[in-house]
Structure formats: C-alpha cells, structure tokens
Scaffold this active site. Structure first.
Site, short mmCIF file in Angstrom:
data_model
loop_
_atom_site.label_atom_id
_atom_site.label_comp_id
_atom_site.label_asym_id
_atom_site.label_seq_id
_atom_site.Cartn_x
_atom_site.Cartn_y
_atom_site.Cartn_z
N GLU A 425 0.84 -1.19 0.00
CA GLU A 425 0.00 0.00 0.00
C GLU A 425 0.88 1.25 0.00
O GLU A 425 1.64 1.48 0.93
CB GLU A 425 -0.90 0.00 1.25
CG GLU A 425 -1.63 1.29 1.50
CD GLU A 425 -2.42 1.26 2.82
OE1 GLU A 425 -2.43 0.22 3.50
OE2 GLU A 425 -3.02 2.30 3.16
N ASP A 498 -1.28 -1.07 5.67
CA ASP A 498 -1.21 -0.53 7.02
C ASP A 498 -2.18 -1.26 7.94
O ASP A 498 -3.21 -1.75 7.50
CB ASP A 498 -1.60 0.97 7.01
CG ASP A 498 -0.54 1.82 6.31
OD1 ASP A 498 0.59 1.31 6.15
OD2 ASP A 498 -0.86 2.96 5.94
N ASP A 500 -4.51 -0.41 9.77
CA ASP A 500 -5.62 0.46 10.19
C ASP A 500 -6.83 0.19 9.29
O ASP A 500 -6.81 -0.71 8.46
CB ASP A 500 -5.19 1.93 10.14
CG ASP A 500 -4.78 2.35 8.72
OD1 ASP A 500 -4.99 1.55 7.77
OD2 ASP A 500 -4.27 3.47 8.56
N ASP A 502 -8.16 1.91 6.84
CA ASP A 502 -7.91 2.09 5.41
C ASP A 502 -7.16 0.89 4.84
O ASP A 502 -7.46 0.43 3.73
CB ASP A 502 -7.08 3.35 5.17
CG ASP A 502 -7.98 4.58 5.03
OD1 ASP A 502 -9.21 4.38 4.92
OD2 ASP A 502 -7.44 5.70 5.03
#
Ligand code: 0RA
Length: 635
Positions: A425, A498, A500, A502
């Site tokens: 990402e 990541d 998280d 997103d």
C-alpha cells in the site's frame, strides 16, 4: 471362552484410535485451526443426522473458557443397550469404533458423510477428555473417556423426562497447534448448517469472554433464506427467490435462486450438508437445466430471434445467487479435496426436476421471467464488449508480462516456486520495502491508494485501471476466462497494508479482485496477508514488537516493574525504516503470514458481496469490526 474374542476386539479398537492419534491428518486433514474446528463440526453433524431423521429440533454449541466444547441435542439419544456383536453399549461403540456412526443399528438413515462423517470416535481419540451424557427411556447415562479410552463403563446417573445427547470434549493440546476457536468461523458454519436444515435451531455460545456472546440460528425458509442472506442488500430482479424441490428414488433436491442487478455469480452446491466446493453431478445437472430452460423460454417468447445465438450459461448466471442442496443415501465424494459429488444418477435427476419446475415457474411468473431473460441478453452484449476491450488492451501489451509494469521491482530468481511478490500500500512504504527486501526472490509492486472496487465496476472497467493492469502483468497469468495459473510468475502474492481501517479496506479490495477474477490463486494457496507489528517496545537498547493489543499487554506484564520502557505505536508501514520492515514483516525466518483460503464460502460471500456491494454502512461497520481480524478469510 468368549473372553479372548472380546479382548481381541478391544485391542483392535485401541489400535484404531491409536492410529488416529498417530496420524491425525489422515482423518481430519490438518492439526491446524481448520482441523480443530472440524472436531466441532463432526460432533454437530451427528446431532444434525438426528434432525434429518426427524428426531431432533435443537442443537446447542458452547465454547467454554478452558477451550472445551459442549454440544447438546434433543434427539433420541445414542443407544445405551448392549450391542451383542461387540459386547459393548451402543454409546461405547459410537465413541470408540471408527466409522461406527449411526449405521450400526441396521437401518442406515445417516445421510451425512464425506468430508466430515469420519465419526465422533475420531474426536474422542483426539481429546484428552470427552464426557458423554445420554438421556433416553427416562434415564440419564454417563461415561467419560481420555484420549479415546473409557475411564469406566457407561453408568446410570439419575432420571429424566427428556431425551438427547450431550458431548463435551477437550481437544488434545499436544496434537493441535492451537485450541483457540474462532467464534466467527464456528458461527458461519452453524448458520450455514441451520440454513440447510429448515427450522433446525442451533445456538452458539462463547463463554470465553467476560460477557458471554450468544447467537441463535433458525430459518423457517431454509435455503430460500440462505439466498436472501447471501444477496444481502443488493438490488434484485424479483422479490421472492425461485424455489424448487423434489424427492425421488435418487434422494431429494432443493434449489433456491435469486437474481440481482450485479455482475457476479454465486452458486453454492451442497450434498448432505457438505459444501461441494468442487461441484459435481448435482451442479452439472442444475447448470444444464438452467441454460436450456431459459434459452427455450426466450425463444418461445420471441425475445431471442431465430438468427441469434443461444445465451451462454455464464450470461444467464450473471447476478445469480443460488443454493443447490441434495441429500442422498450413499454419496460419493471425489476430487482433490473430496468435495466433488460423483454419483452419476444425480445429474439426470437434478436436471429433469429443474427443467420441469423452472419452465413452470417461468410460464406462471412472466414478470420475473422477462427480467431474468433481459438481464441475460444484456450480459451477453457486455461480455462481447469486454472481450473486445480485452483484445484491444492485450494488443497494446498491457496485460502481458512481456512488458512488466514500470513500478515493479522484480526479483532475480526465475523459478516461481521460490519467489514472492509483495503488493504494498502506497509509494512510500513501497520504497522502504524495495530497500528492505531480499532482491533475489522478493519482488515489490507498490499500489497507489484505493484500488478500483471491481465488485461494483465489472471486468470491463477494471481492466482500465492502471493498478489492476500492473498486477495482472506482474503475475503473468492474464485474467478471467483467459486466466492461466501455470503462467504465474510467483507462488506467493503477499498483501502488505497498514494496520488500520484504510489498510483493511485496501486489503479487502485486492482480495475482491482475486476472488472474482483470479480465484484459482486463492484456491491454490498463493495469496497471503503480511502481519506488520502494531507496537515497538523499547527497553534500554533492546526492543521487541507486538502484533496486537493483547500481545502488548502480555509483554508489558513480563517486564520487571522497575524497568523504564517506551512504546511506539505504528500508524502505518511508512513509519518503519527498511531494517524494521524487514525484521518484523518480510524476513521469512521471523515473519508471520496469513494464508488466505476459500474454504468457508459463506464467510467469503459475506465479506465480498455484501461488503463490497453498494451499501456503505454495513461495510464500514464490518471493516471496523475486523480491522485486525482477517480470520474470517483465513480458516
Ligand atoms: C446411533 C443410532 C441412533 C442414534 C444415534 C446413533 C445418535 C448419535 C448421536 C450423536 C450425537 N447425538 C446423537 N444422537 C443420536 C438411533 C437411535 C434409535 O434407533 O433410537
């Protein structure tokens, strides 16, 4: 006198169960999380058989804090009388003899089998403790076992007005890699089982949390409710699913179908409640009948003109969610994973039932009939257009690995069995990964932000996306109908996002793409998810990493109370320098990778179609719930 034969049989039994303990993989596939969950399914299957025989309406499954599991049913109870042939109680026969299932009593009502159906004796052999309670003929009977060995005879333990069986087992921690049951995995399976057995009530309770979690599944509509559930909030072409059922000498068949306005086909086939991932005769019969009947109808109505080609099966199944469930006496399971139904009589049986009843449905319901045909003709046109677009793109060389994408940092080893590609990402994390990697066998492909949601775009538009073109070209496999796994340039594709919300979303988007257009990559076990750490804990000059909040807490409690430590929370991959990234997430010697598998079709459907579909709110809620929990894809 007969004593010698008695002990002779006893030794045989012990040898049988010992064989299970020595080579558990032969009986349950693996000793990983999947095998562990199979134990629960096996015990529940026995109760489901009682339900199929018409004698059980409720099954309760309970996960206890010590990781033991209890399954309670209100069936007839396992027979307690002596079985003369074996000189044991029925209970002991069921608990200690391989494949003794429900068949020993003569009348073979038991229709389950195949993948599970190895017998509850296998669960017994693989449990340090198993307790069975039978309620039958006004009496309660109990017996316990350790590693398959009875700890005493079946004993009376009071009176009761109810009937049924309760089995509690504790899986052997020295055999299984983990005893950590996943509520979500069990929940998916129990829900699926409830869908497939109309009106059967199954409850699942997790006592491992302070606040026990409990769910209840009971569907009066059976597989009709199943297709509605799978369709979720998608817009449909007709409000009531098409439902067909019939019983013949071959067994029974039930089919439910519901078309939505989307592009994807979701057809699940079951034989005796087992998900036949590899299809088989029942699925072939269904598909043949569907294609022929819709084409016949379209011609008879003059919607399809004489000079026009027939609609293809794929066109007709675009946007279709269907569940096919057959039940038969002696199922034959074939194929690599023994999930392909082989009984030849089922093909013709299913085909003739569907042909007849679907034709009737179409005649009697002209509105949905026309909507389905019109959707199919549109699909045929779109498919022709997508093929043209693909040819055009291919002519430009964009999907071919002969022109590798500029952003790809390829590896030097050529044998795909030894190479891996990281899908990373963001460009900055991609840059770190390029510095961190072992360039001999690790390739890096940075992906910019959110890749296109193929669930909503369709293949045509997906192929216009630069990120998707780059992935296809890097893998070397092409895509959709032209997909060819033997051309894969890497046997590991590792998604690294990541830790998280997103990141979870991007991971979901990438998986959706694989699921829809390169499903074999998942089936072959080529797709993995990287596990970057959440925290770095520094004490003086040394440091460790924690991959979850629980791990962080556990680690902190091991530190001497006097030590001064510092905690760094990683918000993204970008906050790690290349050395840290290598050490925590990319070094094959230290990293943890989660392999993505599709075993659980229902979980996959929940994740992909409902979540990647049109509605935003359920998706947000789901992603937040599962932001660090990819187990729903993993088992
Ligand atoms: C053998 C024969 C019968 C029932 C069962 C086994 C049975 C097994 C399990 C395992 C869990 N729950 C169960 N319930 C029943 C038939 C009994 C009869 O003929 O009465």
């Amino acid at each position: 006198m007969a004593d010698s034969s008695y002990s002779g049989k006893d030794i045989q039994v012990l040898e049988g169960l010992e064989a299970v303990r020595k080579r558990p993989g032969m009986y349950i596939g693996t000793t990983g999380p999947k095998g562990l969950h199979h134990l629960v399914y096996e015990v529940v299957d026995n109760s489901v058989d009682e339900a199929l025989a018409g004698h059980c309406t409720v099954i309760d499954v309970n996960i206890h804090p010590d990781n033991s599991v209890t399954v309670v049913d209100n069936g007839r109870g396992i027979p307690v009388d002596n079985v003369p042939k074996y000189r044991k109680s029925g209970v002991e026969v069921v608990m200690t003899m391989l494949h003794a299932g429900g068949k020993f009593g003569g009348e073979g009502y038991k229709v389950s089998g195949g993948l599970h159906g190895v017998g509850v004796s296998v669960v017994n052999a693989l449990s340090t403790l198993l307790e069975v309670e039978v309620r039958r003929d006004g009496k309660i009977h109990r017996q316990s076992y350790s590693c398959g060995k009875p700890q005493g005879p079946l004993k009376p333990a009071g009176n009761t007005k109810t009937t049924g069986t309760t089995i509690t087992f504790m899986a052997d921690a020295s055999i299984f890699e983990t005893l950590d049951y996943s509520f979500d995995t069990l929940s998916t399976h129990m829900r699926e089982t409830a869908f497939l057995n109309k009106n059967l009530k199954i409850t699942l309770t997790d006592e491992r949390e302070l606040e026990p979690r409990r769910e209840e599944y009971r569907y009066a509509g059976g597989i009709v409710d199943f297709v509605k559930y799978l369709t979720g909030t998608k817009e449909t072409l007709h409000s009531k699913p098409v439902y067909i059922d019939s019983t013949g000498a071959e067994g029974t068949v039930e089919v439910a179908m519901l078309w939505n306005t989307g592009y994807t086909e979701t057809v699940l086939a079951f034989a005796n409640n087992i998900n036949t991932h590899e299809g088989g005769t029942h699925l072939d019969g269904f598909k043949n009948a569907l294609t022929r009947t819709i084409n016949d109808y379209a011609r008879r109505q003059g919607i399809l003109k004489e000079k026009e080609d027939n609609l293809s099966g794929e066109d007709i199944r675009e946007g279709l969610t269907a569940v096919i469930s057959v039940k038969l006496r002696e199922p034959q399971f074939e194929g690599q994973t023994k999930t392909k139904l082989g009984n030849t009589e089922m093909r013709g049986f299913v085909q003739s039932v569907i042909t007849q009843q679907l034709a009737e449905f179409l005649e009697e319901h002209p509105k949905p009939a026309r909507a389905i045909v019109s959707k199919s003709t549109q699909a045929a046109k779109a498919r022709a257009a997508a093929r043209k677009a693909r040819e055009l793109t291919r002519r430009k060389g964009l999907l071919e690995s002969s022109t590798l994408p500029g952003k790809l940092a390829d590896c030097s080893v050529r044998d795909p069995a030894f190479t891996e590609i990281y899908l990373v990402e963001g460009d900055s994390a991609g840059g770190s990964a390029k510095q961190a990697r072992d360039r001999s066998f690790q390739a890096i492909l940075p992906l910019r932000g959110k890749i296109l949601n193929v669930e909503r775009a369709g293949l045509n538009r997906a192929l216009g996306s630069e990120e998707i073109q780059a992935m296809i070209a890097a893998f070397g496999t092409s895509v959709a109908e032209e997909f060819d796994i033997t051309q894969a340039r890497y046997h590991k594709a590792i998604i690294m996002t990541d830790a998280d919300v997103d990141g979870a979303h991007i991971r979901c988007l990438i998986l959706t793409f694989f699921y829809r257009y390169m499903r074999q990559m998942i089936e072959e076990g080529y797709i993995y998810i990287a596990q970057p750490p959440l925290y770095k804990i520094s004490v003086g000059k040394s440091h460790t990493y924690a991959y979850s909040d629980k791990e962080l807490q556990e680690h902190l409690t091991t530190l001497p109370s006097t030590s001064r430590y510092q905690i760094q929370r990683y918000k993204g991959l970008g906050e790690m320098n290349p050395e840290q990234l290598w050490e925590t997430t990319m070094d094959p010697a230290k990293r943890t990778l989660l392999q993505v598998s599709l075993d659980d079709a229902l979980a996959a459907e929940e994740a992909f179609s409902n979540l990647m579909g049109d509605q935003v709110e359920p998706r947000k809620a789901f992603i937040q719930r599962h932001a660090r929990d990819v187990r729903f894809l993993d088992i």
